[in-house]
Design a protein around this motif. Structure first.
Motif, PDB file in Angstrom:
ATOM      1  N   GLY A  49       0.713  -0.904  -0.113  1.00  0.00           N
ATOM      2  CA  GLY A  49      -0.265  -0.117  -0.044  1.00  0.00           C
ATOM      3  C   GLY A  49       0.469   1.178  -0.205  1.00  0.00           C
ATOM      4  O   GLY A  49       0.268   2.342  -0.223  1.00  0.00           O
ATOM      5  N   ASP A  51       3.115   2.194  -2.197  1.00  0.00           N
ATOM      6  CA  ASP A  51       3.163   2.828  -3.891  1.00  0.00           C
ATOM      7  C   ASP A  51       2.817   4.295  -3.605  1.00  0.00           C
ATOM      8  O   ASP A  51       3.156   4.822  -4.530  1.00  0.00           O
ATOM      9  N   GLN A  52       1.600   3.969  -3.437  1.00  0.00           N
ATOM     10  CA  GLN A  52       0.728   5.032  -3.815  1.00  0.00           C
ATOM     11  C   GLN A  52       0.846   6.415  -2.550  1.00  0.00           C
ATOM     12  O   GLN A  52       0.260   7.216  -3.107  1.00  0.00           O
ATOM     13  N   ARG A  53       0.767   6.128  -1.913  1.00  0.00           N
ATOM     14  CA  ARG A  53       1.796   7.170  -0.448  1.00  0.00           C
ATOM     15  C   ARG A  53       3.187   7.665  -0.751  1.00  0.00           C
ATOM     16  O   ARG A  53       3.521   8.876  -0.122  1.00  0.00           O
ATOM     17  N   THR A  55       4.670  10.281  -2.527  1.00  0.00           N
ATOM     18  CA  THR A  55       4.238  11.312  -3.414  1.00  0.00           C
ATOM     19  C   THR A  55       5.424  12.419  -3.013  1.00  0.00           C
ATOM     20  O   THR A  55       5.442  12.634  -2.001  1.00  0.00           O
ATOM     21  N   ASN A  58       3.666  13.905  -0.195  1.00  0.00           N
ATOM     22  CA  ASN A  58       3.608  13.701   0.914  1.00  0.00           C
ATOM     23  C   ASN A  58       5.137  14.302   2.141  1.00  0.00           C
ATOM     24  O   ASN A  58       5.021  14.396   3.101  1.00  0.00           O
ATOM     25  N   LYS A  91       1.279  15.006  -6.508  1.00  0.00           N
ATOM     26  CA  LYS A  91       0.036  14.199  -5.830  1.00  0.00           C
ATOM     27  C   LYS A  91       0.773  13.111  -6.931  1.00  0.00           C
ATOM     28  O   LYS A  91      -0.297  12.088  -5.930  1.00  0.00           O
ATOM     29  N   ASN A  92       1.019  12.934  -7.796  1.00  0.00           N
ATOM     30  CA  ASN A  92       1.590  11.528  -8.404  1.00  0.00           C
ATOM     31  C   ASN A  92       2.088  10.514  -7.663  1.00  0.00           C
ATOM     32  O   ASN A  92       3.200  10.698  -7.265  1.00  0.00           O
ATOM     33  N   PRO A  93       2.244   9.073  -8.269  1.00  0.00           N
ATOM     34  CA  PRO A  93       3.110   8.118  -7.157  1.00  0.00           C
ATOM     35  C   PRO A  93       4.573   8.509  -7.649  1.00  0.00           C
ATOM     36  O   PRO A  93       4.613   7.908  -9.108  1.00  0.00           O
TER      37      PRO A  93
END
Length: 299
Positions: A49, A51-53, A55, A58, A91-93
């Motif tokens: 999970g 890989d989507q965080r 960015t 973040n 915001k893109n991974p």
């Protein structure tokens, strides 16, 4: 802590998620006061999970930096791209590093703070103002040289007419009859010098008249009659032109003064030779008349 107050890093600082090191950050690398680098190990991308965080937004949030503060960003070998603060790319991974690379590097450059921009603009304005004042001072020097040249041209114009009149002056029959041969020779010798001086006077008058009518001179005149804000490089170009113009004016003015003094001396010599000739001729005429009068008396 405000980013501007953040001291440059001396070592990588860990960024953790739920107690596990997720990435590392380095503030102000290589003397870049508005930059920071993130280093994300390859195994962080393997966390379920995560890989989507992972960015850029973040990562920035973790160190207290808002997306609106970002000017540009790049990761890995991708070329840097500019941002407007709300750019969705933040915001893109982030992509995983290649298989033969252990970390993904993310390089972020921040915008200068508003007060720094204001100081910079104010500094540029001060520089531009000082530059313009220097240009105006140089222009006034040139105008002063031109005023001197114009006065010299007017004087030279009158002197030219005076020398031409002296060159055309012929002796009267009375002067021819009574003048001493030595005086006539001296007068003609003085007049012969006029023939060599006149071309110099005419050349200066022509150059002094022409100089103020050139397109370059008119353009500079317009620059200072209608001053407008100009980039510093353009001011530098004007400064170079003014320096060339000033040197040219100084040379022409000095040449004109030399020619004027030479012509003035020649004109005075001619006038002095003529006065001497006339004075001696008048004395001889008077003496002859006196002698004739004595011989004619009867006792």
């Amino acid at each position: 802590m405000n980013f501007s107050e953040q001291p440059p890093s001396k070592q990588w600082a860990a960024l953790k998620f739920r107690g596990e090191k997720l990435a590392e950050v380095w503030f102000k690398p290589e003397g870049e006061p508005l930059a920071l680098r993130f280093r994300i190990p390859e195994n962080s991308f393997q966390i379920p999970g995560m890989d989507q965080r992972l960015t850029t937004a973040n990562l920035l949030k973790a160190v207290g930096i808002a997306p609106e503060e970002v000017e540009s960003c790049r990761h890995g070998n991708v070329s840097p791209f500019g941002l407007n603060g709300s750019d969705p790319q933040l915001k893109n991974p982030l992509p995983q590093p290649p298989h033969d690379v252990t970390h993904l590097d993310v390089y972020v450059r921040l915008k200068p703070p508003p007060q720094a921009v204001a100081r910079n603009e104010s500094g540029e304005l001060d520089i531009a103002l000082a530059k313009w004042q220097d240009l105006e001072a140089r222009w006034k020097v040139i105008l002063g040289l031109e005023a001197t040249m114009e006065t010299l041209r007017i004087s030279m114009d009158g002197l030219q007419a005076e020398m031409e009149a002296s060159l055309k002056r012929m002796l009267t029959s009375e002067e021819k009859l009574h003048a001493l041969a030595a005086d006539v020779a001296q007068w003609n010798k003085a007049k012969s010098r006029i023939r060599y001086a006149l071309p110099k006077a005419k050349e200066f008058i022509h150059r002094a008249t022409w100089a103020k009518g050139t397109p370059e001179r008119k353009r500079l005149d317009e620059v200072f009659k209608n001053p407008i804000g100009a980039p510093l490089p353009q001011m530098d170009q004007v400064q170079e032109e003014l320096e060339i113009w000033r040197k040219g004016r100084q040379v022409l003015s000095a040449q004109g003064m030399t020619v004027y003094q030479e012509c003035k001396i020649i004109s005075l010599d001619v006038q002095e030779a003529l006065r001497r000739l006339q004075s001696n001729a008048a004395a001889r005429a008077s003496k002859k008349k006196g002698a004739t009068g004595v011989k004619g008396k009867s006792f």
